[in-house]
Design an enzyme around this catalytic site. Structure first.
Site, PDB file in Angstrom:
ATOM      1  N   GLY A 188       0.823  -1.216   0.000  1.00 22.97           N
ATOM      2  CA  GLY A 188       0.000   0.000   0.000  1.00 22.97           C
ATOM      3  C   GLY A 188       0.852   1.259   0.000  1.00 22.97           C
ATOM      4  O   GLY A 188       0.593   2.199  -0.755  1.00 22.97           O
ATOM      5  N   GLU A 206      -6.449   2.237   7.390  1.00 19.20           N
ATOM      6  CA  GLU A 206      -5.729   1.129   8.035  1.00 19.20           C
ATOM      7  C   GLU A 206      -6.516   0.657   9.270  1.00 19.20           C
ATOM      8  O   GLU A 206      -6.966   1.475  10.066  1.00 19.20           O
ATOM      9  CB  GLU A 206      -4.308   1.609   8.392  1.00 19.20           C
ATOM     10  CG  GLU A 206      -3.513   0.758   9.350  1.00 19.20           C
ATOM     11  CD  GLU A 206      -3.323  -0.690   8.898  1.00 19.20           C
ATOM     12  OE1 GLU A 206      -2.998  -0.919   7.717  1.00 19.20           O
ATOM     13  OE2 GLU A 206      -3.519  -1.587   9.743  1.00 19.20           O
ATOM     14  N   HIS A 448      33.841   8.287   3.947  1.00 12.94           N
ATOM     15  CA  HIS A 448      33.209   9.599   4.091  1.00 12.94           C
ATOM     16  C   HIS A 448      33.209  10.305   2.748  1.00 12.94           C
ATOM     17  O   HIS A 448      34.219  10.271   2.042  1.00 12.94           O
ATOM     18  CB  HIS A 448      33.994  10.445   5.099  1.00 12.94           C
ATOM     19  CG  HIS A 448      33.479  11.841   5.196  1.00 12.94           C
ATOM     20  ND1 HIS A 448      32.300  12.147   5.834  1.00 12.94           N
ATOM     21  CD2 HIS A 448      33.979  13.005   4.697  1.00 12.94           C
ATOM     22  CE1 HIS A 448      32.097  13.460   5.736  1.00 12.94           C
ATOM     23  NE2 HIS A 448      33.099  13.995   5.052  1.00 12.94           N
TER      24      HIS A 448
END
Ligand code: FAD
Length: 470
Positions: A188, A206, A448
């Protein structure tokens, strides 16, 4: 094995079945696979994982072009969605992937039959082809990998036109003005994201009080916040859908709200995404007496063996998470077990992923599970917004949460919502398979700038609140 045409025959060519067939062939078994449809690959390749990810990527490009490119200094005008082209590209991705499976069958000398397989007896399968003709084959061992189908709820009849499942949603040739999604689970939210990014108004109804309930609660909370903020999703929790009808090109859904009052929702389409049910129709299981459990799944023991000793079952049609990689792991496990090897599957370490943006991924125990099991734990958390990498790509939402044993420091769960969470979770799986501690992850170098630095920082936070960048 000798007396039969094949050593092993697999029914169903999804990620469970075709992977099982490849591993069986690699291990020297004379292998056949039977698939009902002309295309191989099952739900995942044809109407599941692959097409949904293709449309998620396309819609994400459109959303970024519309909302974020300007900030990057890229100005576009006259931006439009060409739905036919979007679906055509998706179809090409599916076709290439499906053809890849056919190539793998050929390469591994697996005999492919197309038609519906049903049991005549424990070693004999009748194959009914599209043109009505039949063929019978015999096999020493048989693996059922027939997967699952979308399910619905009482009062909601899927007409495949306005009241649809993910299968039809993946082929919509228009961008609906509005769509009601019944069910706040993975499918969904993923399909809702596709259409919300393209401009549809999405309302999610829901039954429970949270999204993606199988995953760590914090992930559901965060994705709810982001989808509301970024894509204007509307969520209606604790609402029980009682009916859905179509009236003059509009779909109308009736639900009971938390006060037990009837409320109506109206939209162009209703997407029913309330889960999937195991698919066993047409197999003739009754002929061989294969037992099902109370949810219609084929009952198997730890060795994935049914109550009929030479017949096995894997994937969505048996207990456990309905995930492609779970089905594939079971296929490999079973082939190796049948070859006399000693494989293992650690079901706890099969990751769960939702391909919204940000992505959501989790592995191991959730916080709730640790509390229920009375396992003492500590928590480390790091927000992506503190990373240079996240600022560079404007991906500021989300966090990494690490749960580690309070005394031993062993990592017990990792839960991520953020950019590339689906890929990042692999570090958690490796670490946890090797039973790493949070300290281990904290001291390993992470390049990094990368999103993976959030894992190191969360691990530092878990070990002794030593995170460096917050
Ligand atoms: C929209 C959507 C998105 C998804 N996204 C993801 C994702 O991103 N990641 C993920 O891990 N999972 C995802 N899933 C779930 C995933 O598709 C399933 O878990 C997976 O396909 C299960 O594999 P399987 O091999 O058990 O069965 P399936 O893939 O369902 O394959 C079963 C096959 O058996 C065939 N069959 C059935 N009965 C017979 C018979 N009697 N004779 C011959 N053939 C038969 C069927 O035609 C089918 O091809 C998604 C599902 C959907 C619907």
């Amino acid at each position: 094995m000798g007396n039969f045409q094949y050593d092993i025959t697999v029914i169903g060519s999804g990620p469970g079945g075709y992977v099982a067939a490849i591993r069986c062939a690699q291990l020297g078994f004379k292998t056949a696979i039977i698939e009902k449809y002309n295309a191989l690959g099952g739900t995942c390749l044809n109407v599941g994982c692959i097409p949904s990810k293709a449309l998620l990527d396309s819609s994400e490009h459109f959303f970024n072009a519309q909302h974020n490119f300007k900030t990057h200094g890229i100005n576009l005008s006259d931006l439009k969605v060409d739905m036919n082209q979007m679906i055509e590209r998706k179809n090409q991705v599916v076709n290439q992937t499906v053809e890849g499976v056919r190539f793998l069958m050929k390469k591994n000398k697996i005999t492919v039959y197309h038609g519906i397989a049903s049991f005549e007896n424990a070693n004999t399968l009748l194959i009914t082809k599209n043109d009505g003709s039949t063929e019978t084959i015999t096999s020493d061992k048989i693996i059922i990998a027939t997967g699952s189908k979308p399910s619905s709820i009482p009062g909601v009849e899927i007409d495949k036109k306005r009241i649809i499942t993910s299968t039809e949603a993946l082929n919509l040739k228009e961008v609906p003005k509005s769509m009601i999604v019944i069910g706040g689970g993975v499918i969904g939210l993923e399909m809702g994201s596709v259409f919300a990014r393209l401009g549809s108004k999405i309302q999610v109804i829901e039954y429970t009080d949270s999204l993606i309930p199988a995953m760590d609660h914090d992930l559901g909370k965060e994705i709810q916040k982001v989808l509301t903020k970024e894509l204007s999703f509307e969520f209606y929790f604790k609402h029980k859908v009682t009916a859905a009808i179509v009236k003059e090109k509009k779909a109308i859904v009736t639900a009971l709200n938390p006060d037990n009052q009837e409320v109506l929702f109206e939209a162009d389409y209703v997407l029913v995404a309330v889960g999937r049910k195991p698919y066993t129709e047409g197999l003739g299981l009754e002929k061989v007496g294969i037992k099902l459990d109370n949810r219609g799944r084929i009952e198997v023991n730890d060795a994935l063996q049914t109550n009929v000793p030479n017949i096995y079952a894997i994937g969505d049609v048996v207990r456990g998470a309905m995930l492609a990689h779970k089905a594939s792991e079971e296929g490999i496990y079973l082939a190796e077990k049948l070859a006399g090897q000693k494989p293992h599957i650690n079901y706890l370490l099969i990751p769960n992923v939702v391909y919204t943006w940000p992505e959501v991924a989790g592995v191991g125990y959730t916080e709730k599970e640790l509390q229920e099991k009375n396992i003492p734990y500590k928590k480390g958390k790091f927000d992506f917004r503190n990373l240079g990498r996240s600022r560079a790509s404007m991906d500021l939402d989300g966090f990494v949460k690490i749960l580690a044993h309070k005394e031993t420091d062993e990592i017990l769960g990792m839960h991520i919502i953020g950019p590339r969470a689906a890929d990042l979770i692999a570090e958690a799986v490796v670490a946890m398979e090797f039973r790493a501690s949070a300290e281990d992850l904290a001291i390993f170098s992470h390049a990094h700038p990368t999103f993976a630095e959030a894992i190191k920082e969360a691990a530092l936070d878990a070990t002794a609140k030593r995170a460096l960048h917050m």
